[in-house]
Design a protein around this motif. Structure first.
Motif, PDB file in Angstrom:
ATOM      1  N   LEU A   1       0.828  -1.203   0.000  1.00 16.39           N
ATOM      2  CA  LEU A   1       0.000   0.000   0.000  1.00 16.39           C
ATOM      3  C   LEU A   1       0.867   1.260   0.000  1.00 16.39           C
ATOM      4  CD1 LEU A   1      -2.675   1.550   0.361  1.00 16.39           C
ATOM      5  CD2 LEU A   1      -2.509   1.118   2.801  1.00 16.39           C
ATOM      6  N   LEU A   2       1.882   1.275   0.893  1.00 18.78           N
ATOM      7  CA  LEU A   2       2.703   2.474   1.025  1.00 18.78           C
ATOM      8  C   LEU A   2       3.492   2.748  -0.261  1.00 18.78           C
ATOM      9  CD1 LEU A   2       3.336   4.703   2.971  1.00 18.78           C
ATOM     10  CD2 LEU A   2       5.191   3.330   3.919  1.00 18.78           C
ATOM     11  N   ASP A   3       4.005   1.676  -0.881  1.00 20.89           N
ATOM     12  CA  ASP A   3       4.730   1.859  -2.145  1.00 20.89           C
ATOM     13  C   ASP A   3       3.807   2.405  -3.229  1.00 20.89           C
ATOM     14  OD1 ASP A   3       7.155   1.150  -1.227  1.00 20.89           O
ATOM     15  OD2 ASP A   3       7.034  -0.953  -1.848  1.00 20.89           O
ATOM     16  N   THR A   4       2.615   1.816  -3.297  1.00 22.68           N
ATOM     17  CA  THR A   4       1.662   2.269  -4.319  1.00 22.68           C
ATOM     18  C   THR A   4       1.380   3.748  -4.147  1.00 22.68           C
ATOM     19  OG1 THR A   4       0.617   0.097  -4.269  1.00 22.68           O
ATOM     20  CG2 THR A   4      -0.650   1.878  -5.269  1.00 22.68           C
ATOM     21  N   VAL A   5       1.075   4.140  -2.901  1.00 18.48           N
ATOM     22  CA  VAL A   5       0.696   5.528  -2.660  1.00 18.48           C
ATOM     23  C   VAL A   5       1.889   6.459  -2.855  1.00 18.48           C
ATOM     24  CG1 VAL A   5      -0.145   7.144  -0.921  1.00 18.48           C
ATOM     25  CG2 VAL A   5      -1.218   4.917  -1.162  1.00 18.48           C
ATOM     26  N   ASN A   6       3.066   6.054  -2.398  1.00 17.04           N
ATOM     27  CA  ASN A   6       4.251   6.909  -2.587  1.00 17.04           C
ATOM     28  C   ASN A   6       4.556   7.122  -4.058  1.00 17.04           C
ATOM     29  OD1 ASN A   6       5.078   7.931  -0.140  1.00 17.04           O
ATOM     30  ND2 ASN A   6       6.067   6.002   0.450  1.00 17.04           N
ATOM     31  N   ASN A   7       4.325   6.092  -4.863  1.00 14.29           N
ATOM     32  CA  ASN A   7       4.524   6.250  -6.310  1.00 14.29           C
ATOM     33  C   ASN A   7       3.544   7.246  -6.894  1.00 14.29           C
ATOM     34  OD1 ASN A   7       6.596   4.484  -7.753  1.00 14.29           O
ATOM     35  ND2 ASN A   7       5.837   3.189  -6.096  1.00 14.29           N
ATOM     36  N   ILE A   8       2.318   7.195  -6.390  1.00 15.36           N
ATOM     37  CA  ILE A   8       1.315   8.150  -6.879  1.00 15.36           C
ATOM     38  C   ILE A   8       1.678   9.560  -6.415  1.00 15.36           C
ATOM     39  CG2 ILE A   8      -1.119   8.822  -6.697  1.00 15.36           C
ATOM     40  CD1 ILE A   8      -1.730   5.775  -6.518  1.00 15.36           C
ATOM     41  N   LEU A   9       2.128   9.667  -5.164  1.00  9.53           N
ATOM     42  CA  LEU A   9       2.467  10.991  -4.636  1.00  9.53           C
ATOM     43  C   LEU A   9       3.698  11.588  -5.315  1.00  9.53           C
ATOM     44  CD1 LEU A   9       1.775  10.582  -0.818  1.00  9.53           C
ATOM     45  CD2 LEU A   9       0.324  11.577  -2.565  1.00  9.53           C
ATOM     46  N   ALA A  10       4.592  10.708  -5.796  1.00 11.78           N
ATOM     47  CA  ALA A  10       5.779  11.201  -6.502  1.00 11.78           C
ATOM     48  C   ALA A  10       5.382  11.971  -7.756  1.00 11.78           C
ATOM     49  CB  ALA A  10       6.685  10.020  -6.866  1.00 11.78           C
ATOM     50  N   MET A  11       4.161  11.742  -8.209  1.00 13.51           N
ATOM     51  CA  MET A  11       3.678  12.495  -9.370  1.00 13.51           C
ATOM     52  C   MET A  11       3.061  13.823  -8.936  1.00 13.51           C
ATOM     53  SD  MET A  11       1.917   9.358 -11.413  1.00 13.51           S
ATOM     54  CE  MET A  11       2.542   7.697 -11.224  1.00 13.51           C
ATOM     55  N   LYS A  12       3.431  14.289  -7.750  1.00 15.05           N
ATOM     56  CA  LYS A  12       2.983  15.592  -7.214  1.00 15.05           C
ATOM     57  C   LYS A  12       1.464  15.643  -6.992  1.00 15.05           C
ATOM     58  CE  LYS A  12       7.172  17.091  -7.473  1.00 15.05           C
ATOM     59  NZ  LYS A  12       7.908  16.299  -6.505  1.00 15.05           N
ATOM     60  N   VAL A  13       0.996  14.747  -6.162  1.00 10.09           N
ATOM     61  CA  VAL A  13      -0.419  14.738  -5.803  1.00 10.09           C
ATOM     62  C   VAL A  13      -0.560  15.380  -4.427  1.00 10.09           C
ATOM     63  CG1 VAL A  13      -2.338  13.225  -5.168  1.00 10.09           C
ATOM     64  CG2 VAL A  13      -1.006  12.760  -7.223  1.00 10.09           C
ATOM     65  N   ASP A  14      -1.571  16.240  -4.263  1.00 10.36           N
ATOM     66  CA  ASP A  14      -1.736  16.985  -3.006  1.00 10.36           C
ATOM     67  C   ASP A  14      -2.689  16.307  -2.020  1.00 10.36           C
ATOM     68  OD1 ASP A  14      -0.310  19.521  -3.922  1.00 10.36           O
ATOM     69  OD2 ASP A  14      -1.825  19.249  -5.468  1.00 10.36           O
ATOM     70  N   MET A  15      -3.683  15.593  -2.558  1.00  8.74           N
ATOM     71  CA  MET A  15      -4.657  14.969  -1.662  1.00  8.74           C
ATOM     72  C   MET A  15      -4.958  13.553  -2.145  1.00  8.74           C
ATOM     73  SD  MET A  15      -7.383  18.046  -1.294  1.00  8.74           S
ATOM     74  CE  MET A  15      -8.016  17.909   0.328  1.00  8.74           C
TER      75      MET A  15
END
Lengths: 308, 182
Positions: free
Chosen positions: A92-106
């Motif tokens: 889960l954390l890897d998936t979300v961190n990958n998404i956040l690396a694309m500059k996601v705010d929320m």
């Protein structure tokens, strides 16, 4: 009234204050006016990117969040677990961190595990909104239910609200209990004993197993869906028997000496927990709940985006 | 702190009356014309101007309240999110003439946001801006009023304080407040 939320994430109703709830409901009424304009869009979140991450099926909540985000002019990316790398074993954390690396705010997340959004909120910088975690909480549903009751009655304090059906598997029930109690309502739960959690009384709610008595007591009936997909063992003999003892239909309502408001978070199992003539009657505010859902989610996104 | 009064009850009435005749010069019989008051304080002036116009023209003129909060450019530049006020526009603006009314024109950012908020109700044929007080030489963006109650020259550390009966003030008063500089 306070000007901002006391939290950076909306993880559940339990950990927000009554003032937070009132601020959200108040802001939502402004957004309800916005979504009834000819042009239903405002530019408030145009510099914000939001990821909707759904590890569990959803129609209403996902569409409602997506619409709320688009009405606020946010950029939206959607992710559902089926057809993703989660199936290849990514955490889960890897998936979300990958998404956040694309500059996601929320991040708006639904997950089948209790506490998944809480875990995430401790490890990532983005604002997290819980769109349902297992059988734990579904805060925006409780907020939109409270907003809908307030819209009908003008107030929630002192109102008697009964939650019917599958309390054991319901995150809607738990969030609703917290939310209604914080706003001063009296809460009852009603269902077959097998579908009532063992320690439910500790939450300071009334418990009733007789449907007619509960209907006679309440001003508002919030009817929950029988969640067959979460029931690993048999909690009642047949659906027919459940409908016979716990299904709400017109003849039961006609036997009451008052009129009550009917709510349902959807999707409805027509003919099981709620008959069609009740679901489509003038006492039902089920479709108002759906409309209010967009306004509530806009308010939550707006207020959280305004937090540092 | 110094306080200098620029409007009292009587002067405000006279000025609003004068502004009404000025807008009648332009809008004539107010055919196909609506008034939009800007939240929070412009709505009170808009109400008063509407009452005056109703009396002078002997007709009922449509009035709406417009809240520009969601269209502002300083959202999240402050500590807490901006609190919205009620928007109440019970008509479409498509091809209508619009008179926008606000109390004080300062940087022009509120009016810019209001123009954006306004077009979500349709494309107006013409828009004019009426302000009670125009703070000169303080604009951040090129927005100018069409009708002005009073022009004032204020420094940045000075503030225009509007007190109206509608907000439970004892009488109508408008002040320029100067904070002591350290």
């Amino acid at each position: 009234m306070q000007k901002k939320l006391s939290v950076r994430h909306l993880l559940g109703i339990k950990n927000i204050t009554t003032d937070d709830i009132e601020l959200i409901l108040d802001t939502a009424s402004s957004f309800k006016e916005v979504i009834n304009r000819p042009i239903k869009k405002v530019p408030s979140l145009r510099d914000i990117t939001i990821a909707n991450i759904f590890f569990e099926n959803s129609t209403r909540t996902r569409l409602s969040f997506e619409l709320a985000e688009k009405r606020l002019s946010a950029d939206v990316i959607n992710f559902s677990a089926s057809g993703s790398s989660v199936k290849k074993g990514e955490t889960l954390l890897d998936t979300v961190n990958n998404i956040l690396a694309m500059k996601v705010d929320m991040v708006v997340m639904r997950h089948s595990s209790v506490g998944a959004p809480h875990f995430l909120s401790r490890h990532v910088k983005a604002h997290i909104i819980n769109a349902g975690d297992g059988t734990h909480e579904h805060p925006t549903q409780a907020l939109l239910d409270a907003f809908s009751i307030k819209e009908k009655f003008g107030t929630i304090a002192g109102k008697k609200v009964c939650i019917f059906g599958d309390i054991l598997h319901s995150r809607v029930a738990l969030s609703n209990i917290f939310c209604l109690q914080k706003l001063g309502a009296e809460v009852m739960v009603c269902g077959p004993p097998t579908l009532l959690p063992r320690y439910i009384k500790d939450l300071d709610v009334k418990v009733e197993t007789n449907l007619n008595k509960a209907l006679q007591w309440c001003d508002v009936a919030n009817v929950l869906r029988i969640q067959l997909e979460r029931q690993t063992i048999k909690y009642f003999p047949t659906l027919r028997e459940y409908a016979l003892y716990y299904g709400i239909n017109r003849s039961r309502l006609e036997h009451l000496d008052k009129e009550i408001l009917i709510m349902h978070p959807g999707p409805i199992n027509r003919g099981i927990e709620l008959s069609s003539d009740v679901a489509d009657s003038k006492h039902s505010i089920i479709l108002d709940q759906v409309e209010n859902g967009v306004a509530i989610r806009m308010a939550v996104l707006y207020l959280l985006a305004g937090m540092p | 702190m110094q306080k200098r009064k620029i409007f009292d009850n009587r002067l405000l009435q006279i000025t609003l009356e004068r502004l009404c005749y000025e807008v009648i010069e332009e809008f004539d019989e107010f055919e196909n014309t609506v008034i939009l008051g800007l939240q929070p304080k412009g709505i009170f002036l808009a109400e008063r101007i509407k009452q005056n116009l109703n009396r002078i023209l002997q007709k009922d003129i449509s009035l709406g309240y417009l809240d520009p909060t969601f269209h502002r450019d300083d959202f999240r530049k402050k500590d807490s999110p901006l609190r919205p006020n009620q928007t109440f526009v019970p008509f479409l603006l498509e091809d209508k003439k619009v008179l926008l009314i606000d109390d004080v024109l300062y940087t022009g950012r509120t009016v810019r946001a209001a123009l954006d908020a306004m077009i979500t109700f349709g494309r107006p044929a013409k828009v004019k801006l009426l302000v009670l007080i125009n703070r000169k030489y303080s604009r951040d963006i090129p927005i100018q009023p069409d009708y002005v109650g009073m022009e004032v020259n204020c420094m940045q550390h000075e503030k225009v304080l509007v007190e109206l009966k509608e907000q439970n003030a004892e009488s109508d008063n408008i002040w320029i407040i100067t904070k002591e500089e350290n």
